[in-house]
Design a protein around this motif. Sequence first.
Motif, PDB file in Angstrom:
ATOM      1  N   VAL A  67       0.877  -1.219   0.060  1.00 48.50           N
ATOM      2  CA  VAL A  67       0.050  -0.062   0.185  1.00 48.50           C
ATOM      3  C   VAL A  67       0.807   1.238  -0.013  1.00 48.50           C
ATOM      4  O   VAL A  67       0.538   2.275  -0.714  1.00 48.50           O
ATOM      5  CB  VAL A  67      -0.849   0.094   1.247  1.00 48.50           C
ATOM      6  N   ARG A  68       1.917   1.282   0.563  1.00 46.39           N
ATOM      7  CA  ARG A  68       2.831   2.478   0.656  1.00 46.39           C
ATOM      8  C   ARG A  68       3.372   2.452  -0.509  1.00 46.39           C
ATOM      9  O   ARG A  68       3.386   3.646  -1.035  1.00 46.39           O
ATOM     10  CB  ARG A  68       3.788   2.072   1.941  1.00 46.39           C
ATOM     11  N   GLN A  69       3.893   1.488  -1.155  1.00 48.47           N
ATOM     12  CA  GLN A  69       4.461   1.732  -2.542  1.00 48.47           C
ATOM     13  C   GLN A  69       3.438   2.214  -3.583  1.00 48.47           C
ATOM     14  O   GLN A  69       3.874   3.050  -4.445  1.00 48.47           O
ATOM     15  CB  GLN A  69       4.928   0.328  -3.075  1.00 48.47           C
ATOM     16  N   ALA A  70       2.113   1.571  -3.389  1.00 50.29           N
ATOM     17  CA  ALA A  70       1.278   2.209  -4.429  1.00 50.29           C
ATOM     18  C   ALA A  70       0.869   3.468  -4.230  1.00 50.29           C
ATOM     19  O   ALA A  70       0.828   4.553  -5.169  1.00 50.29           O
ATOM     20  CB  ALA A  70      -0.043   1.464  -4.355  1.00 50.29           C
ATOM     21  N   TYR A  71       0.831   4.094  -2.826  1.00 51.43           N
ATOM     22  CA  TYR A  71       0.745   5.614  -2.620  1.00 51.43           C
ATOM     23  C   TYR A  71       1.915   6.509  -3.251  1.00 51.43           C
ATOM     24  O   TYR A  71       1.744   7.546  -3.825  1.00 51.43           O
ATOM     25  CB  TYR A  71       0.719   5.730  -1.150  1.00 51.43           C
ATOM     26  N   GLU A  72       3.223   5.852  -3.113  1.00 52.60           N
ATOM     27  CA  GLU A  72       4.273   6.562  -3.326  1.00 52.60           C
ATOM     28  C   GLU A  72       4.154   6.736  -5.087  1.00 52.60           C
ATOM     29  O   GLU A  72       4.585   7.623  -5.646  1.00 52.60           O
ATOM     30  CB  GLU A  72       5.660   6.063  -3.075  1.00 52.60           C
ATOM     31  N   THR A  73       3.883   5.680  -5.674  1.00 54.84           N
ATOM     32  CA  THR A  73       3.496   5.559  -7.095  1.00 54.84           C
ATOM     33  C   THR A  73       2.687   6.449  -7.614  1.00 54.84           C
ATOM     34  O   THR A  73       2.856   7.540  -8.564  1.00 54.84           O
ATOM     35  CB  THR A  73       3.254   3.875  -7.586  1.00 54.84           C
ATOM     36  N   PHE A  74       1.622   6.865  -6.808  1.00 58.70           N
ATOM     37  CA  PHE A  74       0.460   7.599  -7.271  1.00 58.70           C
ATOM     38  C   PHE A  74       1.095   8.991  -7.111  1.00 58.70           C
ATOM     39  O   PHE A  74       0.539   9.873  -7.807  1.00 58.70           O
ATOM     40  CB  PHE A  74      -0.645   7.237  -6.222  1.00 58.70           C
ATOM     41  N   LYS A  75       1.666   9.297  -5.916  1.00 60.36           N
ATOM     42  CA  LYS A  75       2.080  10.679  -5.846  1.00 60.36           C
ATOM     43  C   LYS A  75       3.195  11.053  -7.001  1.00 60.36           C
ATOM     44  O   LYS A  75       2.957  12.072  -7.444  1.00 60.36           O
ATOM     45  CB  LYS A  75       2.821  10.724  -4.467  1.00 60.36           C
ATOM     46  N   ALA A  76       4.006  10.091  -7.371  1.00 59.60           N
ATOM     47  CA  ALA A  76       4.984  10.428  -8.483  1.00 59.60           C
ATOM     48  C   ALA A  76       4.112  10.800  -9.636  1.00 59.60           C
ATOM     49  O   ALA A  76       4.501  11.481 -10.488  1.00 59.60           O
ATOM     50  CB  ALA A  76       5.843   9.235  -8.614  1.00 59.60           C
ATOM     51  N   GLU A  77       3.106   9.801  -9.943  1.00 59.22           N
ATOM     52  CA  GLU A  77       2.140  10.090 -11.220  1.00 59.22           C
ATOM     53  C   GLU A  77       1.583  11.410 -11.187  1.00 59.22           C
ATOM     54  O   GLU A  77       1.394  11.860 -12.118  1.00 59.22           O
ATOM     55  CB  GLU A  77       1.218   9.031 -11.480  1.00 59.22           C
ATOM     56  N   GLN A  78       1.164  11.782 -10.101  1.00 60.49           N
ATOM     57  CA  GLN A  78       0.305  13.065 -10.025  1.00 60.49           C
ATOM     58  C   GLN A  78       1.477  14.193 -10.143  1.00 60.49           C
ATOM     59  O   GLN A  78       1.052  15.111 -10.931  1.00 60.49           O
ATOM     60  CB  GLN A  78      -0.210  13.100  -8.567  1.00 60.49           C
ATOM     61  N   ALA A  79       2.543  14.164  -9.599  1.00 58.89           N
ATOM     62  CA  ALA A  79       3.633  15.138  -9.849  1.00 58.89           C
ATOM     63  C   ALA A  79       3.860  15.269 -11.078  1.00 58.89           C
ATOM     64  O   ALA A  79       4.150  16.513 -11.637  1.00 58.89           O
ATOM     65  CB  ALA A  79       4.835  14.950  -8.834  1.00 58.89           C
ATOM     66  N   LYS A  80       4.299  14.196 -11.928  1.00 58.05           N
ATOM     67  CA  LYS A  80       4.436  14.240 -13.300  1.00 58.05           C
ATOM     68  C   LYS A  80       3.233  14.778 -14.101  1.00 58.05           C
ATOM     69  O   LYS A  80       3.445  15.608 -15.014  1.00 58.05           O
ATOM     70  CB  LYS A  80       4.617  12.689 -13.709  1.00 58.05           C
ATOM     71  N   ARG A  81       2.164  14.644 -13.648  1.00 54.10           N
ATOM     72  CA  ARG A  81       0.778  15.070 -14.392  1.00 54.10           C
ATOM     73  C   ARG A  81       0.610  16.639 -14.138  1.00 54.10           C
ATOM     74  O   ARG A  81       0.409  17.283 -15.198  1.00 54.10           O
ATOM     75  CB  ARG A  81      -0.388  14.434 -13.952  1.00 54.10           C
ATOM     76  N   LEU A  82       1.138  17.006 -13.195  1.00 52.17           N
ATOM     77  CA  LEU A  82       1.121  18.686 -12.792  1.00 52.17           C
ATOM     78  C   LEU A  82       2.527  19.204 -13.287  1.00 52.17           C
ATOM     79  O   LEU A  82       2.450  20.390 -12.800  1.00 52.17           O
ATOM     80  CB  LEU A  82       0.709  18.548 -11.338  1.00 52.17           C
ATOM     81  N   GLY A  83       3.414  18.377 -13.506  1.00 49.74           N
ATOM     82  CA  GLY A  83       4.363  19.051 -14.189  1.00 49.74           C
ATOM     83  C   GLY A  83       5.421  19.538 -13.001  1.00 49.74           C
ATOM     84  O   GLY A  83       6.272  20.525 -13.035  1.00 49.74           O
ATOM     85  N   ALA A  84       5.391  18.789 -12.053  1.00 47.58           N
ATOM     86  CA  ALA A  84       6.254  19.202 -10.668  1.00 47.58           C
ATOM     87  C   ALA A  84       7.542  18.437 -10.840  1.00 47.58           C
ATOM     88  O   ALA A  84       7.588  17.713 -11.498  1.00 47.58           O
ATOM     89  CB  ALA A  84       5.606  19.158  -9.252  1.00 47.58           C
TER      90      ALA A  84
END
Length: 86
Positions: free
Chosen positions: A69-86
């Motif tokens: 679950v922790r890894q899935a959350y980290e993956t989600f955060k990374a994908e969101q950051a990429k999508r938002l251009g951060a």
Amino acid sequence: MALTESTSIDQIEIVGNWNIQVRQATVIEKDGVQVARSFHRWVLNPDSDISGQEQKVQDICNVAWTPEVRQAYETFKAEQAKRLGA
């Protein structure tokens, strides 16, 4: 006339894939009869510092937030950051 106030964690829910929602109830009583009740809620994520939470909240977080679950959350955060251009 005696007024008393008490607070307690009365609900802990796993919401979605990893969010833990905590509800704290505040009860005001007059001479032993409840006259008011209010609620405060907050959400914890797998990267939250839970050291200040009540033990029962920590226990649920530690069971719910498996390494997967922790890894899935980290993956989600990374994908969101990429999508938002951060």
